[in-house]
Design a protein around this motif. Structure first.
Motif, short mmCIF file in Angstrom:
data_model
loop_
_atom_site.label_atom_id
_atom_site.label_comp_id
_atom_site.label_asym_id
_atom_site.label_seq_id
_atom_site.Cartn_x
_atom_site.Cartn_y
_atom_site.Cartn_z
N GLN A 170 -55.38 36.46 81.66
CA GLN A 170 -55.83 35.80 82.90
C GLN A 170 -56.29 36.84 83.92
O GLN A 170 -57.27 36.64 84.62
CB GLN A 170 -54.68 34.99 83.51
CG GLN A 170 -54.31 33.78 82.70
CD GLN A 170 -53.20 32.99 83.39
OE1 GLN A 170 -53.22 32.77 84.58
NE2 GLN A 170 -52.22 32.57 82.62
N GLN A 171 -55.55 37.95 83.94
CA GLN A 171 -55.91 39.01 84.89
C GLN A 171 -57.30 39.55 84.59
O GLN A 171 -58.09 39.79 85.49
CB GLN A 171 -54.85 40.10 84.79
CG GLN A 171 -54.81 41.04 85.97
CD GLN A 171 -55.73 42.21 85.77
OE1 GLN A 171 -56.25 42.41 84.67
NE2 GLN A 171 -55.97 42.94 86.83
N ARG A 172 -57.62 39.69 83.30
CA ARG A 172 -58.95 40.18 82.93
C ARG A 172 -60.04 39.19 83.28
O ARG A 172 -61.12 39.58 83.70
CB ARG A 172 -59.00 40.47 81.44
CG ARG A 172 -58.47 41.86 81.16
CD ARG A 172 -58.60 42.18 79.72
NE ARG A 172 -57.29 42.55 79.23
CZ ARG A 172 -57.04 42.88 77.98
NH1 ARG A 172 -58.01 42.87 77.09
NH2 ARG A 172 -55.85 43.24 77.63
N VAL A 173 -59.74 37.90 83.11
CA VAL A 173 -60.73 36.90 83.49
C VAL A 173 -60.98 36.97 85.00
O VAL A 173 -62.13 36.89 85.46
CB VAL A 173 -60.27 35.48 83.07
CG1 VAL A 173 -61.25 34.43 83.60
CG2 VAL A 173 -60.15 35.39 81.55
N ALA A 174 -59.90 37.16 85.76
CA ALA A 174 -60.05 37.26 87.21
C ALA A 174 -60.92 38.46 87.58
O ALA A 174 -61.76 38.39 88.48
CB ALA A 174 -58.69 37.35 87.88
#
Ligand SMILES: Nc1ncnc2c1ncn2[C@@H]1O[C@H](COP(=O)(O)OP(=O)(O)OP(=O)(O)O)[C@@H](O)[C@H]1O
Ligand SMILES: [Mg+2]
Length: 382
Positions: free
Chosen positions: A140-144
């Motif tokens: 999720q952090q990478r998508v953000a």
């Protein structure tokens, strides 16, 4: 990409609390600056002032040479990544990343190529159809981050983006962020309370305390030449040891005499300063002073040791607890004057037993501060 400047910025929240007090900083185009400091020191507030999410009470913020005090957040052309990624739960990763571009009516083929390029860069191509609920925290952090990248902003603002990740993932993701910055060279302001993250990521780190900058320098400069006691205590692990005492003249040398604290009965440590240090603080003899010793500057005294510690003064410390860390171990000890200190020493076959042991001090690396939490470093050339 752009330069970001804050000039005498103040933020007084409704109710009168002044969270940012006269903050001035020029961030160069392409620079990676880390704001670091304890909880409540005003890091997030400063970032929100740059983003336009809070009104500036006084002073000026400019991005790319344009004063943006009155510019709406969406027209500042910057992208912010928060600790809570705030992904849209009902949208796939692809749609999350494409959303801001769609709102701007960017043509579909261009959206597609930007999203796919960012996904490739971040290694999340296979996640594009997945919704956030079915991803790990790191994904999720990478998508953000991807959502910020596709906008191709003038600057990135990160607010503790790694704090939801476990320790191991935090270290690998940190390295990825650094590599990403080396590639994109987008001006970045990154907020963390983790001094290690600050040291490893920043071209420059800005140490904050109660809404004010204490020091803004390269990580090694801040570590080696802390401007004051607060900076010295905040940067470096384990934190620097501080001994309260005073300076006395003995012949041509100046000697630090430890004050006894917490009802300790023994006489305090007596540690001679180097000739260079003596010359800088000679006029302060008789005055209260704080000696700062990093845990790495203390070694168990052994007659055979041949290194920079050999020539240093010897102090006797009461060892209480030893924590093995692998290559090194942390020795928790008490000085004769009652100050608690930590020594980080090379690991040996066996732990140092509790009791009184002699340690050598590398005084060439010692610091001397004026008394008090913000006491200035007296050994800096200024
Ligand atoms: N909306 C608000 N109204 C009043 N005071 C606020 C508001 N937001 C933050 N503050 C106060 O301003 C100070 C700075 O807050 P800020 O969130 O910038 O700290 P921080 O450095 O980001 O801390 P942390 O590491 O805990 O995130 C704090 O003392 C906080 O209580
Ligand atoms: Mg914060």
């Amino acid at each position: 990409m752009a330069q970001v400047s804050l000039s005498n910025v103040r933020k007084i929240y409704p109710g009168g609390f002044e969270a940012v007090r006269g903050f001035s900083l020029d961030i160069a185009d392409g620079e990676f600056v880390v704001l670091v400091g304890p909880s409540g020191c005003g890091k997030t507030t400063t970032l929100r002032l740059v983003a336009g999410l809070e009104d500036i009470s006084e002073g000026q913020v400019s991005i790319g040479g344009r004063v943006v005090n009155e510019v709406h957040p969406k027209d500042r052309d910057i992208a912010m990544v928060f600790q809570k990624y705030a992904l849209y739960p009902h949208m796939s990763a692809y749609k999350n990343m494409a959303f801001a571009l769609k709102l701007r009516k960017v043509p579909k083929p261009e959206i597609d190529s930007r999203v796919r390029a960012a996904a490739a860069m971040l290694g999340i191509e296979e996640l594009l159809d997945r919704k956030p609920g079915k991803m790990s925290g790191g994904q999720q952090q990478r998508v953000a981050v991807g959502r910020a990248i596709v906008r191709n902003p003038k600057a990135f603002l990160f607010d503790e983006p790694l704090s939801n990740l476990d320790a191991k993932l935090r270290v690998t993701t940190r390295a990825e962020l650094k590599a990403l910055h080396q590639r994109l060279k987008t001006t970045t302001i990154y907020v963390t309370h983790d001094q290690e993250e600050a040291m490893t990521l920043g071209d420059r780190i800005v140490v904050m305390h109660k809404g004010q900058i204490q020091q803004a320098d390269s990580p090694l400069e801040v570590y080696r030449h802390p401007a004051n006691r607060f900076v010295a205590s905040f940067i470096g692990t384990p934190p620097m040891n501080f001994l309260e005492g005073e300076l006395v003249q003995e012949g041509s040398a100046v000697v630090f005499i430890e004050h006894t604290a917490n009802g300790a009965t023994g006489a305090g440590l007596r540690i001679p300063l180097t000739a260079e240090q003596s010359a800088k603080v000679r006029m302060r003899t008789g005055q209260a002073i704080t000696l700062g010793l990093r845990p790495q500057m203390l070694r168990e005294a052994s007659p055979g040791a041949r290194d920079r510690f050999e020539a240093g003064p010897v102090v006797s410390l009461e060892v209480r607890v030893v924590e093995p860390l692998g290559e090194t171990m942390d020795v928790f000890a008490t000085t004769p004057g009652g100050h608690k200190v930590v020594a980080r020493v090379p690991a040996k076959q066996s732990l140092i037993p509790a009791g009184v042991h002699n340690f050598v001090v590398d005084m060439t690396q010692a610091h001397l501060f004026e008394p008090g939490e913000l006491g200035v470093n007296l050994l800096l050339d200024r």
